[in-house]
Motif scaffolding. Structure first.
Motif, PDB file in Angstrom:
ATOM      1  N   MET A 290      -2.456   2.370  -3.469  1.00 54.38           N
ATOM      2  CA  MET A 290      -1.992   1.941  -4.702  1.00 54.38           C
ATOM      3  C   MET A 290      -2.461   0.548  -5.156  1.00 54.38           C
ATOM      4  O   MET A 290      -2.647  -0.427  -4.194  1.00 54.38           O
ATOM      5  CB  MET A 290      -0.408   1.731  -4.477  1.00 54.38           C
ATOM      6  CG  MET A 290       0.166   1.178  -5.928  1.00 54.38           C
ATOM      7  SD  MET A 290       2.020   0.866  -5.953  1.00 54.38           S
ATOM      8  CE  MET A 290       1.933  -0.537  -5.090  1.00 54.38           C
ATOM      9  N   ASN A 291      -3.219   0.499  -6.315  1.00 54.78           N
ATOM     10  CA  ASN A 291      -3.695  -0.669  -6.962  1.00 54.78           C
ATOM     11  C   ASN A 291      -2.812  -1.007  -8.259  1.00 54.78           C
ATOM     12  O   ASN A 291      -1.931  -0.379  -8.420  1.00 54.78           O
ATOM     13  CB  ASN A 291      -5.255  -0.796  -7.272  1.00 54.78           C
ATOM     14  CG  ASN A 291      -5.354   0.609  -8.116  1.00 54.78           C
ATOM     15  OD1 ASN A 291      -4.668   0.733  -9.183  1.00 54.78           O
ATOM     16  ND2 ASN A 291      -6.691   1.085  -8.179  1.00 54.78           N
ATOM     17  N   ARG A 292      -3.236  -2.288  -8.604  1.00 52.60           N
ATOM     18  CA  ARG A 292      -2.283  -2.768 -10.064  1.00 52.60           C
ATOM     19  C   ARG A 292      -2.059  -1.493 -10.917  1.00 52.60           C
ATOM     20  O   ARG A 292      -1.073  -1.300 -11.594  1.00 52.60           O
ATOM     21  CB  ARG A 292      -2.777  -3.974 -10.369  1.00 52.60           C
ATOM     22  CG  ARG A 292      -1.876  -4.548 -11.683  1.00 52.60           C
ATOM     23  CD  ARG A 292      -2.497  -5.896 -12.182  1.00 52.60           C
ATOM     24  NE  ARG A 292      -1.455  -6.300 -13.212  1.00 52.60           N
ATOM     25  CZ  ARG A 292      -0.638  -7.106 -13.136  1.00 52.60           C
ATOM     26  NH1 ARG A 292      -0.454  -7.325 -11.939  1.00 52.60           N
ATOM     27  NH2 ARG A 292       0.121  -7.523 -14.182  1.00 52.60           N
ATOM     28  N   ARG A 293      -3.263  -0.989 -11.376  1.00 53.40           N
ATOM     29  CA  ARG A 293      -3.471   0.147 -12.344  1.00 53.40           C
ATOM     30  C   ARG A 293      -2.507   1.385 -12.152  1.00 53.40           C
ATOM     31  O   ARG A 293      -1.831   1.668 -13.000  1.00 53.40           O
ATOM     32  CB  ARG A 293      -5.074   0.455 -12.681  1.00 53.40           C
ATOM     33  CG  ARG A 293      -4.910   1.542 -14.098  1.00 53.40           C
ATOM     34  CD  ARG A 293      -4.562   0.959 -15.218  1.00 53.40           C
ATOM     35  NE  ARG A 293      -4.974   1.644 -16.223  1.00 53.40           N
ATOM     36  CZ  ARG A 293      -4.234   1.514 -17.287  1.00 53.40           C
ATOM     37  NH1 ARG A 293      -3.104   0.689 -17.733  1.00 53.40           N
ATOM     38  NH2 ARG A 293      -4.724   2.450 -18.511  1.00 53.40           N
ATOM     39  N   ILE A 294      -2.631   2.066 -11.031  1.00 48.12           N
ATOM     40  CA  ILE A 294      -1.739   2.816 -10.426  1.00 48.12           C
ATOM     41  C   ILE A 294      -0.482   2.518 -10.584  1.00 48.12           C
ATOM     42  O   ILE A 294       0.428   3.315 -11.090  1.00 48.12           O
ATOM     43  CB  ILE A 294      -2.397   3.216  -9.175  1.00 48.12           C
ATOM     44  CG1 ILE A 294      -3.669   4.188  -9.238  1.00 48.12           C
ATOM     45  CG2 ILE A 294      -1.153   4.281  -8.673  1.00 48.12           C
ATOM     46  CD1 ILE A 294      -4.205   4.282  -7.705  1.00 48.12           C
ATOM     47  N   ALA A 295      -0.126   1.475 -10.122  1.00 46.53           N
ATOM     48  CA  ALA A 295       1.309   0.971 -10.186  1.00 46.53           C
ATOM     49  C   ALA A 295       1.912   0.948 -11.552  1.00 46.53           C
ATOM     50  O   ALA A 295       3.078   1.302 -11.780  1.00 46.53           O
ATOM     51  CB  ALA A 295       1.290  -0.601  -9.492  1.00 46.53           C
ATOM     52  N   GLN A 296       1.291   0.674 -12.522  1.00 44.58           N
ATOM     53  CA  GLN A 296       1.670   0.423 -13.675  1.00 44.58           C
ATOM     54  C   GLN A 296       1.635   1.610 -14.649  1.00 44.58           C
ATOM     55  O   GLN A 296       2.333   1.666 -15.589  1.00 44.58           O
ATOM     56  CB  GLN A 296       0.936  -0.886 -14.606  1.00 44.58           C
ATOM     57  CG  GLN A 296       1.229  -1.869 -13.879  1.00 44.58           C
ATOM     58  CD  GLN A 296       0.763  -3.259 -14.651  1.00 44.58           C
ATOM     59  OE1 GLN A 296      -0.044  -3.085 -15.483  1.00 44.58           O
ATOM     60  NE2 GLN A 296       1.420  -4.446 -14.530  1.00 44.58           N
ATOM     61  N   THR A 297       0.902   2.612 -14.133  1.00 44.22           N
ATOM     62  CA  THR A 297       0.931   3.853 -15.079  1.00 44.22           C
ATOM     63  C   THR A 297       1.525   4.965 -14.204  1.00 44.22           C
ATOM     64  O   THR A 297       2.229   5.746 -14.660  1.00 44.22           O
ATOM     65  CB  THR A 297      -0.621   4.259 -15.349  1.00 44.22           C
ATOM     66  OG1 THR A 297      -1.416   4.508 -13.894  1.00 44.22           O
ATOM     67  CG2 THR A 297      -1.187   3.338 -16.272  1.00 44.22           C
ATOM     68  N   GLU A 298       1.345   5.128 -13.003  1.00 48.20           N
ATOM     69  CA  GLU A 298       1.980   6.304 -12.024  1.00 48.20           C
ATOM     70  C   GLU A 298       3.011   5.886 -11.296  1.00 48.20           C
ATOM     71  O   GLU A 298       3.783   6.711 -10.944  1.00 48.20           O
ATOM     72  CB  GLU A 298       0.833   6.942 -11.214  1.00 48.20           C
ATOM     73  CG  GLU A 298      -0.278   7.494 -12.255  1.00 48.20           C
ATOM     74  CD  GLU A 298      -0.956   8.644 -11.312  1.00 48.20           C
ATOM     75  OE1 GLU A 298      -1.862   9.424 -11.653  1.00 48.20           O
ATOM     76  OE2 GLU A 298      -1.122   8.406  -9.912  1.00 48.20           O
ATOM     77  N   GLY A 299       3.262   4.506 -10.845  1.00 49.21           N
ATOM     78  CA  GLY A 299       4.122   3.988  -9.913  1.00 49.21           C
ATOM     79  C   GLY A 299       3.764   4.628  -8.558  1.00 49.21           C
ATOM     80  O   GLY A 299       2.604   5.041  -8.210  1.00 49.21           O
ATOM     81  N   TRP A 300       4.818   4.753  -7.810  1.00 49.75           N
ATOM     82  CA  TRP A 300       4.528   5.212  -6.368  1.00 49.75           C
ATOM     83  C   TRP A 300       5.855   5.527  -5.788  1.00 49.75           C
ATOM     84  O   TRP A 300       7.140   5.221  -6.327  1.00 49.75           O
ATOM     85  CB  TRP A 300       3.894   3.814  -5.524  1.00 49.75           C
ATOM     86  CG  TRP A 300       3.507   4.480  -4.092  1.00 49.75           C
ATOM     87  CD1 TRP A 300       4.177   4.551  -2.955  1.00 49.75           C
ATOM     88  CD2 TRP A 300       2.081   4.667  -3.796  1.00 49.75           C
ATOM     89  NE1 TRP A 300       3.174   4.908  -2.099  1.00 49.75           N
ATOM     90  CE2 TRP A 300       1.952   5.174  -2.818  1.00 49.75           C
ATOM     91  CE3 TRP A 300       0.995   5.038  -5.147  1.00 49.75           C
ATOM     92  CZ2 TRP A 300       0.691   5.586  -2.178  1.00 49.75           C
ATOM     93  CZ3 TRP A 300      -0.244   5.554  -4.540  1.00 49.75           C
ATOM     94  CH2 TRP A 300      -0.345   5.731  -3.150  1.00 49.75           C
ATOM     95  N   THR A 301       5.803   6.576  -4.762  1.00 53.88           N
ATOM     96  CA  THR A 301       7.187   6.917  -4.150  1.00 53.88           C
ATOM     97  C   THR A 301       7.285   5.862  -2.759  1.00 53.88           C
ATOM     98  O   THR A 301       6.528   5.919  -2.047  1.00 53.88           O
ATOM     99  CB  THR A 301       6.908   8.171  -3.530  1.00 53.88           C
ATOM    100  OG1 THR A 301       6.732   9.111  -4.604  1.00 53.88           O
ATOM    101  CG2 THR A 301       8.321   8.883  -3.038  1.00 53.88           C
ATOM    102  N   PHE A 302       8.577   5.387  -2.880  1.00 56.38           N
ATOM    103  CA  PHE A 302       8.763   4.296  -1.823  1.00 56.38           C
ATOM    104  C   PHE A 302       8.855   5.127  -0.612  1.00 56.38           C
ATOM    105  O   PHE A 302       9.460   6.206  -0.391  1.00 56.38           O
ATOM    106  CB  PHE A 302       9.949   3.502  -1.839  1.00 56.38           C
ATOM    107  CG  PHE A 302      10.047   2.399  -0.716  1.00 56.38           C
ATOM    108  CD1 PHE A 302       9.581   1.384  -0.640  1.00 56.38           C
ATOM    109  CD2 PHE A 302      11.159   2.760   0.082  1.00 56.38           C
ATOM    110  CE1 PHE A 302       9.799   0.519   0.283  1.00 56.38           C
ATOM    111  CE2 PHE A 302      11.433   2.012   1.250  1.00 56.38           C
ATOM    112  CZ  PHE A 302      10.679   0.889   1.352  1.00 56.38           C
ATOM    113  N   GLY A 303       8.055   4.396   0.568  1.00 62.62           N
ATOM    114  CA  GLY A 303       7.923   5.158   2.012  1.00 62.62           C
ATOM    115  C   GLY A 303       6.809   6.081   2.004  1.00 62.62           C
ATOM    116  O   GLY A 303       6.575   6.487   3.337  1.00 62.62           O
ATOM    117  N   VAL A 304       6.140   6.126   1.159  1.00 63.51           N
ATOM    118  CA  VAL A 304       4.715   6.983   1.318  1.00 63.51           C
ATOM    119  C   VAL A 304       3.625   6.061   1.806  1.00 63.51           C
ATOM    120  O   VAL A 304       3.499   4.981   1.074  1.00 63.51           O
ATOM    121  CB  VAL A 304       4.196   7.638   0.062  1.00 63.51           C
ATOM    122  CG1 VAL A 304       2.759   8.371   0.166  1.00 63.51           C
ATOM    123  CG2 VAL A 304       5.296   8.984  -0.255  1.00 63.51           C
ATOM    124  N   PRO A 305       3.088   6.227   2.795  1.00 59.55           N
ATOM    125  CA  PRO A 305       2.163   5.109   3.441  1.00 59.55           C
ATOM    126  C   PRO A 305       0.724   5.178   2.339  1.00 59.55           C
ATOM    127  O   PRO A 305       0.339   5.923   1.974  1.00 59.55           O
ATOM    128  CB  PRO A 305       2.111   5.629   4.583  1.00 59.55           C
ATOM    129  CG  PRO A 305       2.138   6.850   4.970  1.00 59.55           C
ATOM    130  CD  PRO A 305       3.239   7.105   3.810  1.00 59.55           C
TER     131      PRO A 305
END
Length: 305
Positions: A290-305
């Motif tokens: 995850m980088n900043r762009r992915i964080a702000q467009t797609e987000g992330w599932t907490f717990g996925v390494p």
């Protein structure tokens, strides 16, 4: 690590007092037995269901998040907080109204669905342009559902969902609205809730992890089940005895009792205990993919390494 929470991680981590897990539903109607909420305290003890006799309304969950949430809570919502973006450089490639980031996506969905009751999202999936990107009931697969417009297949995926696959899960595309395991409807209705919160609670990783206060994260209950010693194919727990084994494996006190229970309740209880166990793992707040762009467009599932 590549995320915009680095500064916090470098200056010391933080603790949460409460851990709340919400098993969500995108189904039609006012109230839903499938929506369940469980809460666990940092001091220990078994997780506890927060029950509604007639089932939760999505608006009631929104009210809890906005006005009644215990201070310093880590809240996991079992839904996708965004749609795929990185694979095509847009949520809706070829559409000039395609939003630029997750918050703009939430705002767009809520605006289109303003007249839909119970925070549903029917108007968006039936939108004359947006519908081309979804697979809907009745064999209605939009011409842009699959990557490069190829008919059939599983559809488009976020980076975090590809990472879920790498650890043994079988995610479904948020553009897929068909089948018992689909998550698209839950995700779209959940995005309406996130928009309605209007920034009152940070949503990680769209927002940076704050130094204090409550935070919302996306969860995938299968990850909690796997951490509790179950396989992805056997992630659903339908007996209290099985749930107690899972809770003990997560370092939690059991709930006790015997006999069947619905898997929505067990998902919420198990995931609340799992959040309590793993929230202090700094690596989970800084996933490698995850980088900043992915964080702000797609987000992330907490717990996925």
């Amino acid at each position: 690590m590549g995320n915009h929470g680095r500064a916090l991680l470098l200056t010391g981590f933080r603790d949460f007092e409460w851990f709340v897990a919400v098993d969500w539903s995108g189904a039609q109607g006012a109230r839903h037995k499938a929506i369940t909420m469980a809460i666990a305290h940092a001091d220990g003890g078994p997780p506890v269901l927060v029950e509604r006799k007639r089932g939760w309304a999505r608006s009631e969950v929104l009210a809890v998040l906005r006005d009644k949430l215990p201070a310093n809570s880590l809240v996991g919502l079992d839904l996708g907080i965004a749609l795929p973006f990185a694979d095509a450089g847009a949520y809706f490639p070829g559409w000039d109204r395609s939003p630029a980031d997750a918050r703009s996506l939430w705002r767009m969905i809520d605006a289109v669905c303003e007249g839909d009751d119970h925070l549903s999202a029917s108007s968006f999936v039936d939108h004359p342009v947006a519908s081309a990107y979804f697979r809907r009931h009745g064999g209605r697969e939009g011409e842009l559902f699959a990557p490069q417009g190829e008919a059939g297949g599983r559809g488009r995926f976020r980076i975090t969902e590809r990472a879920q696959e790498a650890v043994g899960c079988k995610p479904y595309s948020n553009f897929n609205l068909v089948g018992a395991a689909q998550v698209g409807k839950s995700s779209l209705t959940g995005m309406r809730v996130l928009h309605a919160l209007d920034g009152s609670i940070p949503v990680w990783p769209v927002d940076p992890l704050p130094r204090e206060g409550s935070v919302i994260v996306e969860i995938y209950t299968a990850l909690a089940a796997m951490a509790a010693g179950r396989s992805a194919s056997r992630s659903k727990v339908r007996f209290r005895e099985e749930l107690d084994i899972a809770l003990i494996n997560l370092g939690s006190a059991p709930i006790g009792g015997t006999g069947p229970m619905d898997d929505h309740s067990s998902d919420a209880l198990m995931t609340a205990a799992w959040l309590r166990k793993v929230a202090g793992n700094i690596a989970l707040w800084a996933p490698e993919g995850m980088n900043r762009r992915i964080a702000q467009t797609e987000g992330w599932t907490f717990g996925v390494p």
